[in-house]
Design a protein around this motif. Structure first.
Motif, PDB file in Angstrom:
ATOM      1  N   LEU A 125     -12.339 -51.392 -20.194  1.00 45.21           N
ATOM      2  CA  LEU A 125     -12.774 -52.335 -21.225  1.00 45.21           C
ATOM      3  C   LEU A 125     -12.899 -51.656 -22.585  1.00 45.21           C
ATOM      4  CD1 LEU A 125     -15.462 -54.547 -19.442  1.00 45.21           C
ATOM      5  CD2 LEU A 125     -13.057 -55.060 -19.870  1.00 45.21           C
ATOM      6  N   ILE A 126     -13.415 -50.432 -22.605  1.00 47.29           N
ATOM      7  CA  ILE A 126     -13.548 -49.702 -23.874  1.00 47.29           C
ATOM      8  C   ILE A 126     -12.172 -49.439 -24.481  1.00 47.29           C
ATOM      9  CG2 ILE A 126     -14.208 -47.489 -24.905  1.00 47.29           C
ATOM     10  CD1 ILE A 126     -16.550 -47.440 -22.857  1.00 47.29           C
ATOM     11  N   VAL A 127     -11.241 -48.945 -23.666  1.00 47.12           N
ATOM     12  CA  VAL A 127      -9.888 -48.654 -24.163  1.00 47.12           C
ATOM     13  C   VAL A 127      -9.220 -49.943 -24.637  1.00 47.12           C
ATOM     14  CG1 VAL A 127      -7.586 -47.808 -23.522  1.00 47.12           C
ATOM     15  CG2 VAL A 127      -9.628 -46.583 -22.769  1.00 47.12           C
ATOM     16  N   PHE A 128      -9.401 -51.039 -23.893  1.00 45.43           N
ATOM     17  CA  PHE A 128      -8.834 -52.330 -24.300  1.00 45.43           C
ATOM     18  C   PHE A 128      -9.382 -52.753 -25.657  1.00 45.43           C
ATOM     19  CE2 PHE A 128      -9.308 -56.972 -24.465  1.00 45.43           C
ATOM     20  CZ  PHE A 128      -7.968 -57.340 -24.444  1.00 45.43           C
ATOM     21  N   ALA A 129     -10.696 -52.654 -25.850  1.00 47.03           N
ATOM     22  CA  ALA A 129     -11.325 -53.070 -27.107  1.00 47.03           C
ATOM     23  C   ALA A 129     -10.825 -52.236 -28.284  1.00 47.03           C
ATOM     24  CB  ALA A 129     -12.843 -52.963 -26.999  1.00 47.03           C
ATOM     25  N   VAL A 130     -10.764 -50.928 -28.099  1.00 45.38           N
ATOM     26  CA  VAL A 130     -10.303 -50.047 -29.183  1.00 45.38           C
ATOM     27  C   VAL A 130      -8.836 -50.317 -29.489  1.00 45.38           C
ATOM     28  CG1 VAL A 130      -9.854 -47.633 -29.796  1.00 45.38           C
ATOM     29  CG2 VAL A 130     -12.025 -48.272 -28.743  1.00 45.38           C
ATOM     30  N   PHE A 131      -8.028 -50.497 -28.439  1.00 41.92           N
ATOM     31  CA  PHE A 131      -6.602 -50.758 -28.662  1.00 41.92           C
ATOM     32  C   PHE A 131      -6.389 -52.098 -29.351  1.00 41.92           C
ATOM     33  CE2 PHE A 131      -2.371 -52.216 -27.491  1.00 41.92           C
ATOM     34  CZ  PHE A 131      -1.616 -51.154 -27.958  1.00 41.92           C
ATOM     35  N   GLU A 132      -7.161 -53.107 -28.965  1.00 41.15           N
ATOM     36  CA  GLU A 132      -7.029 -54.411 -29.619  1.00 41.15           C
ATOM     37  C   GLU A 132      -7.367 -54.313 -31.108  1.00 41.15           C
ATOM     38  OE1 GLU A 132      -5.996 -57.688 -28.533  1.00 41.15           O
ATOM     39  OE2 GLU A 132      -5.070 -56.253 -27.175  1.00 41.15           O
ATOM     40  N   LEU A 133      -8.388 -53.544 -31.427  1.00 43.79           N
ATOM     41  CA  LEU A 133      -8.795 -53.382 -32.824  1.00 43.79           C
ATOM     42  C   LEU A 133      -7.738 -52.603 -33.616  1.00 43.79           C
ATOM     43  CD1 LEU A 133     -11.085 -53.948 -34.835  1.00 43.79           C
ATOM     44  CD2 LEU A 133     -12.046 -51.744 -34.210  1.00 43.79           C
ATOM     45  N   LEU A 134      -7.245 -51.509 -33.057  1.00 39.19           N
ATOM     46  CA  LEU A 134      -6.261 -50.684 -33.757  1.00 39.19           C
ATOM     47  C   LEU A 134      -4.837 -51.223 -33.623  1.00 39.19           C
ATOM     48  CD1 LEU A 134      -7.593 -47.132 -32.766  1.00 39.19           C
ATOM     49  CD2 LEU A 134      -8.069 -48.460 -34.843  1.00 39.19           C
ATOM     50  N   GLY A 135      -4.571 -51.942 -32.550  1.00 40.55           N
ATOM     51  CA  GLY A 135      -3.226 -52.455 -32.316  1.00 40.55           C
ATOM     52  C   GLY A 135      -2.869 -53.658 -33.159  1.00 40.55           C
ATOM     53  N   GLN A 136      -3.880 -54.368 -33.655  1.00 42.99           N
ATOM     54  CA  GLN A 136      -3.630 -55.562 -34.473  1.00 42.99           C
ATOM     55  C   GLN A 136      -2.835 -55.243 -35.737  1.00 42.99           C
ATOM     56  OE1 GLN A 136      -4.502 -58.681 -33.545  1.00 42.99           O
ATOM     57  NE2 GLN A 136      -3.611 -59.565 -35.371  1.00 42.99           N
ATOM     58  N   PRO A 137      -3.220 -54.228 -36.517  1.00 43.18           N
ATOM     59  CA  PRO A 137      -2.405 -53.928 -37.699  1.00 43.18           C
ATOM     60  C   PRO A 137      -0.998 -53.446 -37.346  1.00 43.18           C
ATOM     61  CG  PRO A 137      -4.381 -52.533 -37.641  1.00 43.18           C
ATOM     62  CD  PRO A 137      -4.426 -53.427 -36.456  1.00 43.18           C
TER      63      PRO A 137
END
Length: 193
Positions: A125-137
């Motif tokens: 869940l932590i990796v998913f959240a960080v990736f979603e935040l950084l992956g959006q741009p």
């Protein structure tokens, strides 16, 4: 311990095991649905334009939108890789939840395997959240890469979902670590006596 206390504990244990069995199968079905959905999204977007499964899908970024079929295939393939990583983290989280319920059904509440799955669920869940935040741009840049340089987009967005997954993931990770420490202390106490 009195006989009524023993009967109550057995009844509670049966209730925990029954609920865990139901949730184990529910999570298995949800995992299967997630796998199919992930395959459709990842593969469907990467196919050539005339074979696309998601040709009518609209992508929203910043204050504009774009039809997925209008995005060149190489960019859609790159977008599919980003989506595949996100889905991999969600599938990993769902798999760990399934394994946690399986351990609870078997009354392996403090077994190292069950406790490690709780921590692994949190980490996913932590990796998913960080990736979603950084992956959006990155995703918004990939979608607009064929535009002129001045029109390319970097859409940075935090809608609260990332924060929720990050906090829940951290809580589950800590919960798994704390339970593992408690199990080790209980085991040491048993060996000491």
């Amino acid at each position: 311990m009195t006989q009524s206390n023993t009967a109550t504990r057995k009844k509670q244990l049966r209730r925990i095991q029954l609920t865990s069995m139901i949730m184990k199968w529910t999570s298995a079905v949800m995992l299967a649905v997630l796998l199919v959905f992930a395959a459709v999204v990842v593969i469907g977007a990467a196919l050539p334009k005339d074979q696309m499964l998601l040709a009518d899908e609209v992508i929203y970024f910043e204050e504009s939108e774009r039809l997925l079929a209008d995005v060149p295939q190489t960019q859609r393939i790159a977008l599919s890789f980003l989506n595949a990583f996100s889905f991999a983290m969600l599938i990993g989280a769902a798999w760990n939840v399934h394994q946690i319920f399986r351990g609870f059904q078997n009354a392996d509440f403090f077994a190292p395997r069950t406790l490690s799955k709780i921590s692994a669920f949190g980490l996913c869940l932590i990796v998913f959240a960080v990736f979603e935040l950084l992956g959006q741009p990155v995703a918004s840049f990939v979608i607009t890469y064929d535009y002129p340089p001045a029109d390319r987009s970097y859409d940075i967005e935090c809608d609260g979902g990332e924060v929720f997954f990050f906090i829940l993931g951290t809580l589950m990770l800590l919960f798994g670590w704390i339970l593992r420490e408690a199990a080790l202390i209980a085991d040491e106490n048993r060996q000491f006596v």
